[in-house]
Write a protein that holds these residues in place. Sequence first.
Motif, short mmCIF file in Angstrom:
data_model
loop_
_atom_site.label_atom_id
_atom_site.label_comp_id
_atom_site.label_asym_id
_atom_site.label_seq_id
_atom_site.Cartn_x
_atom_site.Cartn_y
_atom_site.Cartn_z
N TYR A 28 55.13 52.10 29.48
CA TYR A 28 54.13 51.04 29.39
C TYR A 28 53.07 51.23 30.48
O TYR A 28 51.88 51.05 30.24
CB TYR A 28 54.81 49.69 29.55
CG TYR A 28 53.93 48.48 29.34
CD1 TYR A 28 53.34 48.22 28.11
CD2 TYR A 28 53.70 47.57 30.38
CE1 TYR A 28 52.55 47.10 27.90
CE2 TYR A 28 52.90 46.46 30.18
CZ TYR A 28 52.33 46.21 28.94
OH TYR A 28 51.55 45.11 28.75
N ASN A 43 44.00 51.54 19.32
CA ASN A 43 45.35 51.06 19.00
C ASN A 43 46.30 51.10 20.19
O ASN A 43 47.35 50.45 20.18
CB ASN A 43 45.93 51.86 17.84
CG ASN A 43 45.26 51.55 16.51
OD1 ASN A 43 44.68 50.48 16.34
ND2 ASN A 43 45.32 52.48 15.57
N SER A 55 38.82 49.69 23.97
CA SER A 55 39.10 48.80 22.84
C SER A 55 38.03 48.89 21.76
O SER A 55 38.24 48.45 20.63
CB SER A 55 39.22 47.34 23.33
OG SER A 55 37.95 46.77 23.61
N GLU A 91 50.69 53.99 29.47
CA GLU A 91 49.73 53.51 28.48
C GLU A 91 48.65 52.65 29.14
O GLU A 91 47.46 52.76 28.82
CB GLU A 91 50.46 52.70 27.39
CG GLU A 91 49.63 52.36 26.19
CD GLU A 91 49.55 53.48 25.17
OE1 GLU A 91 49.04 53.22 24.07
OE2 GLU A 91 49.97 54.62 25.46
N HIS A 145 46.73 47.32 24.59
CA HIS A 145 47.57 46.13 24.40
C HIS A 145 46.86 44.91 24.99
O HIS A 145 46.29 44.99 26.08
CB HIS A 145 48.92 46.34 25.11
CG HIS A 145 49.96 45.34 24.74
ND1 HIS A 145 49.96 44.06 25.25
CD2 HIS A 145 51.03 45.43 23.91
CE1 HIS A 145 51.00 43.40 24.75
NE2 HIS A 145 51.65 44.21 23.93
#
Length: 270
Positions: free
Chosen positions: A246, A114, A107, A249, A117
């Motif tokens: 997901y 980006n 992060s 990621e 999440h």
Amino acid sequence: MSDNIEIKQNTNLGKENTQIGIQNNYNGLTVGDAMDMVLKMFREYYPKLREEILKDLRCDIEEKLKNIPNENIVPPNPRIAIPVLQNASITEEKDLRKMYANLLANSMNKVVKNGVHPGFVQIINQLSPDEAKILKYIYGVKVIPTITVRYEAEDGAGYDIVRNFSIIGTLIECEEKIRLNKYFDNLIRLGLVYSSNALSHLTDKSKYVPLKEDKFILDLIEKAKKYKEPYNNAKINEGFIAITDYGLEFCSNCLDKYFGIITLSLKKND
């Protein structure tokens, strides 16, 4: 801390003009500056911390960021940093703390931030150590074979006696192998993996042989023969568990970079 970085914070949450992480004339951060910033931010809200754990966490984050150019290191997002440090400070399991460290480090990396999440923080918080092991394995191989044993009557009516059976609990040495299908349920609930439907299976049928020959499955088949009618016929349905986009990621941000390659190599040598 670099002179051209100004952090304005108001710890009285709920009051007007509350500001967190405002940067003026931002030109990049050193690893040390970034970590000083995030820990200062966190201590404003949670002064009582388990310092020994956070010290280890800091070392993990600095190790991950040490090869990143300073111009690519950015201030942490409070929505990521504060819950990560809060959760990590009360997490005993080292593997889960490592996931928190990887997430926070990414992060603060301008190149990949980006893809981080905010929901990833709570996902780690909802994983058991065994589930983390399973996810790492699936991240490496992408798809694993499973079978479901169903007790049926002649007309096809019946019920599943065991769903999504797999032998990976033994391969990766889960502490509670008998809970494997429940672990799958949680990973599915979190959106990290999905289970195939009744009509889908892997093309390579040889992958199902070790599952069908497992003693646990053979015993279930024998027990079905002793049941009273009508549900005394054991049927095996082939399927699979696969990682979602997901999940990919999440894993790319929270797991060690080369884990998937290592897992594939281990599986090939089994």
